[in-house]
Design an enzyme around this catalytic site. Structure first.
Site, PDB file in Angstrom:
ATOM      1  N   CYS A 282       0.738  -1.202  -0.133  1.00  0.00           N
ATOM      2  CA  CYS A 282      -0.049   0.060  -0.105  1.00  0.00           C
ATOM      3  C   CYS A 282       0.806   1.230   0.013  1.00  0.00           C
ATOM      4  CB  CYS A 282      -1.003  -0.039   1.297  1.00  0.00           C
ATOM      5  SG  CYS A 282      -2.565   1.196   0.865  1.00  0.00           S
TER       6      CYS A 282
ATOM      7  N   HIS B 210      -3.403  -5.735   1.345  1.00  0.00           N
ATOM      8  CA  HIS B 210      -3.100  -5.846   2.910  1.00  0.00           C
ATOM      9  C   HIS B 210      -3.402  -7.463   3.055  1.00  0.00           C
ATOM     10  CE1 HIS B 210      -2.422  -1.797   4.075  1.00  0.00           C
ATOM     11  NE2 HIS B 210      -3.643  -1.406   3.262  1.00  0.00           N
TER      12      HIS B 210
END
Length: 502
Positions: free
Chosen positions: A332, A437
């Site tokens: 991310c 994630h």
């Protein structure tokens, strides 16, 4: 409403873990139970099956309760973006960013309404609600506008159990002082005390238990031992750091860059199940050392944290590490930092529109921040151009504002079910970037990546560790261990007979 509330004399006294254990104990007895926390402040979030965002702790507690997590379990999530401002996630959706003062002045009435609505939904769907408080109920300067402790107990009309941490010292003063600062009606709700994180021979504390009960008139419902290596996700990175520290050094050394606004640090939690892996947080260049692999995790403030990396000279360490052939993964915000440039087009990351900063130049990519946040669970598999084995499935979730464009052809990491090509995978397989994630919670993928590192160090490869099975065992073990130190029957009596006691 049937239930109880776990409050603490301070932060980090063990409220989340005790709530998790109680949820599993009730679920194992066939009770339809749900966790609840009115307001969470954490950058460690959990994406529900509907693609909505709640606090990670309530997602874990829902798993322990053997139920699907929903936004009603954590209606308000505050995600810090600086020392003064937090993004407000209301019923799973990011709404606005406010200062602490602005939040208290503007949001209180709306907060009460959404908390009441959430409790109403949970009461209709579940038999019992186990509520977790936040910080301490004795913050007298916040009493008139608090949304997390006694006001919630009042709205739900449930009894309170007060938890104190004996390991930090001052347990008697913490309990008595907290109770003295409560208003009379609040004090009446406290129906039990739990002493947490006790070390040594419990017989040496029997006099302490008697003194507390005589002084307060409230029963001590348990003295819980200090639990080492329980491997249940905590609410903040501090709890993760403690678990990592307790593991010590292992054969394979993974360095995780500790960003000031690190988010979803639970991405690395699954490494705690690997016997030969040590994980350590690196906060400045002096701590970098000679790791076998580096992970740059997610962040709630990508450009701010990139600037910190540069100020601390960690950028030089990272670039040299890649140049020398090291294994690196950015997730991310970490993925975004690894590119050549980041553009905050409308100020959604920094608050200042039009900012452009240079990235680490590790990945040929550019990230542009827009207004709309993407929050979604995803499934996919390895991209066909990678050197990875087979077509193994990958699951996880995305929580990000930036859109990252890869400049080199045929260097994607994943192909998602929706047809999207995602992430970056270098030709030699050592540099990876992704928005996904919980990547490492995919056991087969984690095993393949770690075995590449093991081979490079001429260490034996390992079999796959299936963490989901181990996690279920951990929930049951946690519940069993806590029950053996609790007066479980009396806790249930307090919970079920509260209406008759008032």
């Amino acid at each position: 409403m049937k239930g109880l509330m776990i409050q603490g004399t301070a932060s980090d006294v063990g409220k989340s873990l005790i709530t998790t254990a109680i949820c599993r104990l009730l679920a194992n007895e066939g009770v339809k139970v749900t966790p609840f926390k009115s307001q969470n402040m954490s950058n460690n979030s959990y994406v529900t099956i509907d693609g909505e965002e709640i606090g990670r702790a309530q997602g874990i507690q829902a798993e322990a309760a053997k139920t699907e997590a929903t936004v009603w379990m954590n209606p308000i999530l505050l995600k810090p973006r600086s020392d003064f401002q937090s993004e407000i996630v209301l019923l799973g959706t990011a709404t606005e960013t406010l200062s602490g003062k602005g939040y208290r002045e503007k949001f209180y009435k709306k907060g009460l309404e959404v908390i009441s609505t959430s409790l109403h939904h949970l009461e209709k769907e579940f038999d019992v609600v186990v509520i977790e408080g936040a910080g301490s109920p004795a913050e007298v300067n916040l009493r008139d506008r608090e949304l997390v402790n006694m006001k919630v107990a009042e709205l739900a009309d449930v009894p309170v159990i007060l938890v104190a941490d004996i390991d930090r010292g001052g347990v008697f003063a913490n309990i008595v002082g907290t109770l003295e600062l409560l208003l009379p009606d609040e004090r009446k709700r406290v129906q039990g005390l739990i002493i947490n994180k006790f070390r040594g021979d419990i017989e040496l504390f029997r006099d302490g238990v008697r003194w507390l009960e005589d002084k307060t008139g409230i029963p001590v419902l348990g003295v819980l031992p200090f639990m080492v290596d329980h491997r249940i996700d905590g609410e903040d990175s501090l709890s993760m750091e403690k678990q990592i520290y307790q593991r010590g050094k292992r054969e394979i050394d993974i360095a995780v860059i500790h960003l000031p606004y690190i988010s979803n640090y639970s991405d690395i939690e699954s490494f705690l199940y690997e016997e030969d892996i040590s994980v350590r947080f690196v906060k400045d260049a002096s701590e970098f050392g000679q790791p076998d692999a580096v992970i740059i995790p997610g962040t709630k403030s990508t450009i701010n944290d990139l600037n910190v990396i540069i100020e601390l000279k960690l950028d030089e360490k990272l670039i040299d590490f890649v140049r020398e052939g090291g294994y690196m993964i950015g997730i991310c915000g970490g993925f975004q930092m690894m590119g050549t440039e980041i553009i905050d087009q409308i100020g959604s990351d920094t608050g200042v529109p039009g900012i452009r900063v240079k990235g680490l130049h590790i990945i040929p990519a550019q990230t542009v921040f827009y207004e709309e946040k993407e929050t979604v669970r995803v499934k996919g598999h390895y991209h066909h151009n990678t050197s990875l084995n087979g077509n193994r499935p990958i699951e996880g979730y995305e929580i990000h504002l930036g859109k990252t464009e890869i400049f080199e052809k045929d260097t994607f990491f994943l192909e998602l079910e929706n047809g999207k090509e995602e992430g970056y995978y270098s030709p030699n397989g050592k540099i990876i970037g992704t928005n996904i994630h919980h990547l490492f919670h995919n056991d087969e993928w984690r095993n393949e990546w770690l075995n590449k590192i093991r081979k490079s160090k001429q260490k034996p490869i390992k079999e796959i560790v299936y963490t989901q099975d181990l996690k279920e065992e951990r929930y049951d073990k946690l519940a069993f261990n806590m029950k053996s130190h609790l007066n479980w029957k009396r806790i249930k009596d307090i919970m079920y007979e509260w209406d008759r006691r008032k």
